[in-house]
Design a protein around this motif. Structure first.
Motif, PDB file in Angstrom:
ATOM      1  N   LYS A 139     -48.462 -52.772  19.326  1.00 47.02           N
ATOM      2  CA  LYS A 139     -47.367 -53.718  19.191  1.00 47.02           C
ATOM      3  C   LYS A 139     -46.103 -53.186  19.826  1.00 47.02           C
ATOM      4  CE  LYS A 139     -49.772 -55.958  15.713  1.00 47.02           C
ATOM      5  NZ  LYS A 139     -50.278 -55.755  14.370  1.00 47.02           N
ATOM      6  N   ASP A 140     -45.753 -51.942  19.475  1.00 48.45           N
ATOM      7  CA  ASP A 140     -44.521 -51.368  20.026  1.00 48.45           C
ATOM      8  C   ASP A 140     -44.645 -51.132  21.519  1.00 48.45           C
ATOM      9  OD1 ASP A 140     -43.826 -51.410  17.455  1.00 48.45           O
ATOM     10  OD2 ASP A 140     -44.209 -49.280  17.099  1.00 48.45           O
ATOM     11  N   ASN A 141     -45.673 -50.411  21.879  1.00 50.68           N
ATOM     12  CA  ASN A 141     -45.809 -50.017  23.281  1.00 50.68           C
ATOM     13  C   ASN A 141     -46.130 -51.178  24.204  1.00 50.68           C
ATOM     14  OD1 ASN A 141     -45.277 -47.468  22.534  1.00 50.68           O
ATOM     15  ND2 ASN A 141     -47.338 -46.677  22.796  1.00 50.68           N
ATOM     16  N   GLY A 142     -47.047 -51.983  23.784  1.00 51.78           N
ATOM     17  CA  GLY A 142     -47.452 -53.108  24.611  1.00 51.78           C
ATOM     18  C   GLY A 142     -46.316 -54.089  24.816  1.00 51.78           C
ATOM     19  N   VAL A 143     -45.625 -54.391  23.733  1.00 44.09           N
ATOM     20  CA  VAL A 143     -44.506 -55.326  23.828  1.00 44.09           C
ATOM     21  C   VAL A 143     -43.416 -54.731  24.708  1.00 44.09           C
ATOM     22  CG1 VAL A 143     -42.612 -56.395  22.532  1.00 44.09           C
ATOM     23  CG2 VAL A 143     -44.948 -56.504  21.645  1.00 44.09           C
ATOM     24  N   LYS A 144     -43.164 -53.446  24.515  1.00 45.25           N
ATOM     25  CA  LYS A 144     -42.128 -52.782  25.309  1.00 45.25           C
ATOM     26  C   LYS A 144     -42.494 -52.792  26.793  1.00 45.25           C
ATOM     27  CE  LYS A 144     -39.677 -48.417  25.305  1.00 45.25           C
ATOM     28  NZ  LYS A 144     -40.426 -47.161  25.397  1.00 45.25           N
ATOM     29  N   ALA A 145     -43.756 -52.511  27.060  1.00 46.93           N
ATOM     30  CA  ALA A 145     -44.201 -52.488  28.458  1.00 46.93           C
ATOM     31  C   ALA A 145     -43.991 -53.838  29.121  1.00 46.93           C
ATOM     32  CB  ALA A 145     -45.674 -52.096  28.525  1.00 46.93           C
ATOM     33  N   ILE A 146     -44.347 -54.878  28.411  1.00 46.98           N
ATOM     34  CA  ILE A 146     -44.222 -56.217  29.011  1.00 46.98           C
ATOM     35  C   ILE A 146     -42.755 -56.613  29.113  1.00 46.98           C
ATOM     36  CG2 ILE A 146     -44.750 -58.664  28.707  1.00 46.98           C
ATOM     37  CD1 ILE A 146     -47.500 -57.912  27.873  1.00 46.98           C
ATOM     38  N   GLU A 147     -41.965 -56.231  28.117  1.00 47.51           N
ATOM     39  CA  GLU A 147     -40.527 -56.521  28.192  1.00 47.51           C
ATOM     40  C   GLU A 147     -39.903 -55.846  29.409  1.00 47.51           C
ATOM     41  OE1 GLU A 147     -39.415 -57.341  23.512  1.00 47.51           O
ATOM     42  OE2 GLU A 147     -38.954 -55.396  24.430  1.00 47.51           O
ATOM     43  N   ASN A 148     -40.274 -54.595  29.597  1.00 47.42           N
ATOM     44  CA  ASN A 148     -39.766 -53.875  30.778  1.00 47.42           C
ATOM     45  C   ASN A 148     -40.198 -54.577  32.049  1.00 47.42           C
ATOM     46  OD1 ASN A 148     -38.565 -51.957  29.245  1.00 47.42           O
ATOM     47  ND2 ASN A 148     -40.125 -50.377  29.563  1.00 47.42           N
ATOM     48  N   LEU A 149     -41.440 -54.959  32.056  1.00 47.76           N
ATOM     49  CA  LEU A 149     -41.968 -55.646  33.232  1.00 47.76           C
ATOM     50  C   LEU A 149     -41.196 -56.937  33.496  1.00 47.76           C
ATOM     51  CD1 LEU A 149     -44.057 -56.065  35.438  1.00 47.76           C
ATOM     52  CD2 LEU A 149     -45.680 -56.802  33.710  1.00 47.76           C
ATOM     53  N   MET A 150     -40.848 -57.623  32.435  1.00 48.00           N
ATOM     54  CA  MET A 150     -40.163 -58.904  32.585  1.00 48.00           C
ATOM     55  C   MET A 150     -38.752 -58.747  33.151  1.00 48.00           C
ATOM     56  SD  MET A 150     -42.562 -60.836  32.043  1.00 48.00           S
ATOM     57  CE  MET A 150     -41.746 -62.406  32.343  1.00 48.00           C
ATOM     58  N   GLN A 151     -38.234 -57.539  33.093  1.00 51.92           N
ATOM     59  CA  GLN A 151     -36.935 -57.319  33.735  1.00 51.92           C
ATOM     60  C   GLN A 151     -37.061 -57.464  35.245  1.00 51.92           C
ATOM     61  OE1 GLN A 151     -35.570 -53.521  32.372  1.00 51.92           O
ATOM     62  NE2 GLN A 151     -35.265 -54.252  30.275  1.00 51.92           N
ATOM     63  N   ARG A 152     -38.280 -57.327  35.734  1.00 50.51           N
ATOM     64  CA  ARG A 152     -38.495 -57.543  37.171  1.00 50.51           C
ATOM     65  C   ARG A 152     -39.072 -58.932  37.433  1.00 50.51           C
ATOM     66  NH1 ARG A 152     -38.887 -51.979  37.227  1.00 50.51           N
ATOM     67  NH2 ARG A 152     -40.952 -51.964  36.323  1.00 50.51           N
ATOM     68  N   ARG A 153     -38.825 -59.780  36.534  1.00 49.16           N
ATOM     69  CA  ARG A 153     -39.200 -61.196  36.644  1.00 49.16           C
ATOM     70  C   ARG A 153     -38.868 -61.751  38.007  1.00 49.16           C
ATOM     71  NH1 ARG A 153     -39.426 -65.246  32.196  1.00 49.16           N
ATOM     72  NH2 ARG A 153     -40.166 -66.742  33.724  1.00 49.16           N
ATOM     73  N   GLY A 154     -39.704 -62.581  38.503  1.00 48.94           N
ATOM     74  CA  GLY A 154     -39.395 -63.201  39.786  1.00 48.94           C
ATOM     75  C   GLY A 154     -40.161 -62.533  40.912  1.00 48.94           C
ATOM     76  N   LYS A 155     -40.643 -61.315  40.640  1.00 40.63           N
ATOM     77  CA  LYS A 155     -41.377 -60.608  41.690  1.00 40.63           C
ATOM     78  C   LYS A 155     -42.887 -60.825  41.577  1.00 40.63           C
ATOM     79  CE  LYS A 155     -37.804 -57.187  42.261  1.00 40.63           C
ATOM     80  NZ  LYS A 155     -37.329 -55.856  41.917  1.00 40.63           N
ATOM     81  N   PHE A 156     -43.283 -61.451  40.520  1.00 33.43           N
ATOM     82  CA  PHE A 156     -44.724 -61.689  40.333  1.00 33.43           C
ATOM     83  C   PHE A 156     -44.893 -62.970  39.547  1.00 33.43           C
ATOM     84  CE2 PHE A 156     -42.974 -58.976  37.057  1.00 33.43           C
ATOM     85  CZ  PHE A 156     -43.332 -59.627  35.909  1.00 33.43           C
ATOM     86  N   ASP A 157     -46.042 -63.576  39.661  1.00 30.94           N
ATOM     87  CA  ASP A 157     -46.276 -64.777  38.863  1.00 30.94           C
ATOM     88  C   ASP A 157     -47.589 -64.743  38.075  1.00 30.94           C
ATOM     89  OD1 ASP A 157     -46.226 -66.397  42.062  1.00 30.94           O
ATOM     90  OD2 ASP A 157     -47.817 -65.170  41.190  1.00 30.94           O
ATOM     91  N   TYR A 158     -48.147 -63.556  37.992  1.00 36.72           N
ATOM     92  CA  TYR A 158     -49.341 -63.410  37.163  1.00 36.72           C
ATOM     93  C   TYR A 158     -49.406 -61.956  36.705  1.00 36.72           C
ATOM     94  CZ  TYR A 158     -53.760 -65.303  35.473  1.00 36.72           C
ATOM     95  OH  TYR A 158     -54.756 -65.797  34.671  1.00 36.72           O
ATOM     96  N   ILE A 159     -49.873 -61.717  35.503  1.00 33.26           N
ATOM     97  CA  ILE A 159     -50.020 -60.332  35.029  1.00 33.26           C
ATOM     98  C   ILE A 159     -51.481 -60.082  34.639  1.00 33.26           C
ATOM     99  CG2 ILE A 159     -49.357 -58.632  33.271  1.00 33.26           C
ATOM    100  CD1 ILE A 159     -46.721 -60.162  32.925  1.00 33.26           C
ATOM    101  N   LEU A 160     -52.033 -58.987  35.167  1.00 38.48           N
ATOM    102  CA  LEU A 160     -53.352 -58.534  34.727  1.00 38.48           C
ATOM    103  C   LEU A 160     -53.157 -57.277  33.899  1.00 38.48           C
ATOM    104  CD1 LEU A 160     -55.447 -58.797  38.027  1.00 38.48           C
ATOM    105  CD2 LEU A 160     -55.432 -60.407  36.108  1.00 38.48           C
ATOM    106  N   LEU A 161     -53.753 -57.240  32.754  1.00 32.96           N
ATOM    107  CA  LEU A 161     -53.612 -56.079  31.876  1.00 32.96           C
ATOM    108  C   LEU A 161     -54.996 -55.487  31.636  1.00 32.96           C
ATOM    109  CD1 LEU A 161     -51.495 -56.179  28.577  1.00 32.96           C
ATOM    110  CD2 LEU A 161     -53.472 -54.712  28.858  1.00 32.96           C
ATOM    111  N   GLU A 162     -55.237 -54.333  32.230  1.00 32.71           N
ATOM    112  CA  GLU A 162     -56.532 -53.676  32.009  1.00 32.71           C
ATOM    113  C   GLU A 162     -56.418 -52.716  30.846  1.00 32.71           C
ATOM    114  OE1 GLU A 162     -58.313 -51.382  35.258  1.00 32.71           O
ATOM    115  OE2 GLU A 162     -59.604 -50.398  33.800  1.00 32.71           O
ATOM    116  N   THR A 163     -57.264 -52.876  29.868  1.00 31.07           N
ATOM    117  CA  THR A 163     -57.205 -51.979  28.715  1.00 31.07           C
ATOM    118  C   THR A 163     -58.173 -50.821  28.919  1.00 31.07           C
ATOM    119  OG1 THR A 163     -59.015 -53.025  27.513  1.00 31.07           O
ATOM    120  CG2 THR A 163     -56.823 -53.979  27.249  1.00 31.07           C
ATOM    121  N   THR A 164     -57.995 -49.772  28.156  1.00 28.56           N
ATOM    122  CA  THR A 164     -58.960 -48.680  28.239  1.00 28.56           C
ATOM    123  C   THR A 164     -60.293 -49.189  27.707  1.00 28.56           C
ATOM    124  OG1 THR A 164     -59.542 -47.226  26.419  1.00 28.56           O
ATOM    125  CG2 THR A 164     -57.216 -47.603  26.775  1.00 28.56           C
ATOM    126  N   GLY A 165     -61.350 -48.579  28.185  1.00 31.71           N
ATOM    127  CA  GLY A 165     -62.685 -48.978  27.771  1.00 31.71           C
ATOM    128  C   GLY A 165     -62.924 -48.882  26.276  1.00 31.71           C
TER     129      GLY A 165
END
Ligand SMILES: Nc1nc2c(ncn2[C@@H]2O[C@H](COP(=O)(O)OP(=O)(O)OP(=O)(O)O)[C@@H](O)[C@H]2O)c(=O)[nH]1
Ligand SMILES: [Zn+2]
Length: 357
Positions: free
Chosen positions: A97-123
């Motif tokens: 919850k903390d890390n994943g949400v933070k990661a996506i929030e950080n990513l969203m600061q670069r909004r506009g540079k991408f229009d799709y997100i792929l999230l690969e989880t560990t096996g």
């Protein structure tokens, strides 16, 4: 997994700027699947296929050290995507919850540079924990939405993973991944007979009766089957909450017996010696830990990649520079792994032999 750092987001390469319309939410596709099933291969395939999308990638690797190998694998897809983001050292299982949400929030600061997100989880991740962050964080909900959960199943070893009995209190990650998926990709069909394939298919069906199943080699899928699934739209899909409740929401702890060992040995090695080392480890299984237990390697990554007793030698496109110190990096995931012993055996097999010859 307890003392893991917060994930860092690491952008690689530049990006073109075009704002998507305000208020447009970005779809996120979660890619799950047991160790070595073909998730990275799928990611690469998606990135290199024509998709007219600018895709950002979030990776979550199990254990240290493998990020390099991963980024080498991905960046072969080169210019086709705008951002590379890496979720380092995060256990999406416990800290999701903390890390994943933070990661996506950080990513969203670069909004506009991408229009799709792929999230690969560990096996070994519990996709339920990963997926749950999409409704836990309502703030996030205005920026992104969960499009679907894909699960890549290894046609050759999938059955073994799905039916493996886990010690009490531990959940079989592989079957949980299948249970939560909106789409199953049974990959590596080149390695099995029709009969074996049938068994895997039946096993998947018995865990997830409704899921759509695709069968692939090298994770080659028709992209229209994997992206923009809208699996959780109120109209077309069952709600995520319902699904997670249905699939049992207790926190699925990782099998602690599975550990990751990473080490580096400098110098050149000969392929035949490396082959010998790998044969002993994966096939002869004559490498033991200090208490005499056979080391059980589930996943081996060098510039060689191995899955159970199979491995491919793949040349990376990145050549050693003249003055660069040559080093061999090994990442092993498995049970009863003893780093000192493996390293000793590696050096003995691979390097000593070389000196003699
Ligand atoms: N024979 C065969 N090998 C495949 C196929 N797809 C992928 N592989 C190989 O299987 C190995 C593992 O593939 P990856 O894509 O790295 O698997 P992964 O799920 O990302 O692995 P982890 O990140 O370690 O969990 C690699 O050596 C691939 O080249 C396939 O369809 N057939
Ligand atoms: Zn956990």
């Amino acid at each position: 997994m307890e003392d893991e750092e917060c994930p860092d987001l690491v952008p690689i390469g530049g990006a073109g700027e075009t704002e998507p319309g305000p208020g447009r939410r970005i779809p996120v596709t979660i890619i799950t699947g047991y160790l070595g099933a073909g998730k990275t291969t799928l990611l690469n395939y998606i990135l290199t296929e024509q998709h007219n999308k600018r895709i950002a990638v979030i990776l979550n690797e199990f254990g240290e050290g493998s990020a390099l190998e991963k980024s080498l694998a991905i960046s072969q897809g080169g210019e086709l995507y705008e951002e590379w983001l890496e979720l380092r050292n995060g256990c999406l299982c416990c800290s999701v919850k903390d890390n994943g949400v933070k990661a996506i929030e950080n990513l969203m600061q670069r909004r506009g540079k991408f229009d799709y997100i792929l999230l690969e989880t560990t096996g070994l991740a519990d996709p339920g924990a990963v997926a749950s962050m999409f409704w836990v964080d309502s703030e996030l909900g205005s920026d992104i939405y969960l499009d679907g959960i894909l699960c890549v199943v290894d046609a050759k070893h999938g059955l073994q993973h799905l039916t493996e009995e886990k010690p009490e209190g531990l959940v079989n990650e592989a079957s949980r991944q299948v249970a939560l998926a909106d789409l199953i990709i049974i990959n590596k069909t080149d390695l099995v007979s029709e009969e074996e394939l049938n068994k895997v298919r039946t096993s998947v069906r018995s865990i997830n009766g409704l899921v759509k199943i695709l069968e692939t080699q090298r994770s080659r899928v028709d992209l229209s089957n994997v992206l923009d699934l809208h699996a959780f739209d109120s109209l077309s899909g069952i709600s995520l909450q319902k699904k997670l409740e249905h699939v049992k929401t207790t926190h699925a702890h990782l099998d602690k017996a599975i550990t990751t060992v990473t080490f580096e040995v400098p110098g050149n090695i000969k392929e035949e010696n490396l082959n010998l080392f790998i044969q002993n480890l994966l096939w002869e299984k004559n490498v033991k830990d200090k208490t005499g237990r056979t080391m059980d390697v589930i996943r081996l990554k060098v510039i060689v990649q191995g899955v159970h007793e199979l491995y491919d030698l793949e040349e990376t496109k990145v050549a050693w520079k003249e003055d660069e110190k040559r080093t061999n990096r090994l990442v092993l995931i498995g049970r009863n792994l003893d780093k000192e012993t493996i390293k000793e055996v590696f050096i003995a097999t691979v390097r000593e032999k070389q000196r003699n010859s």
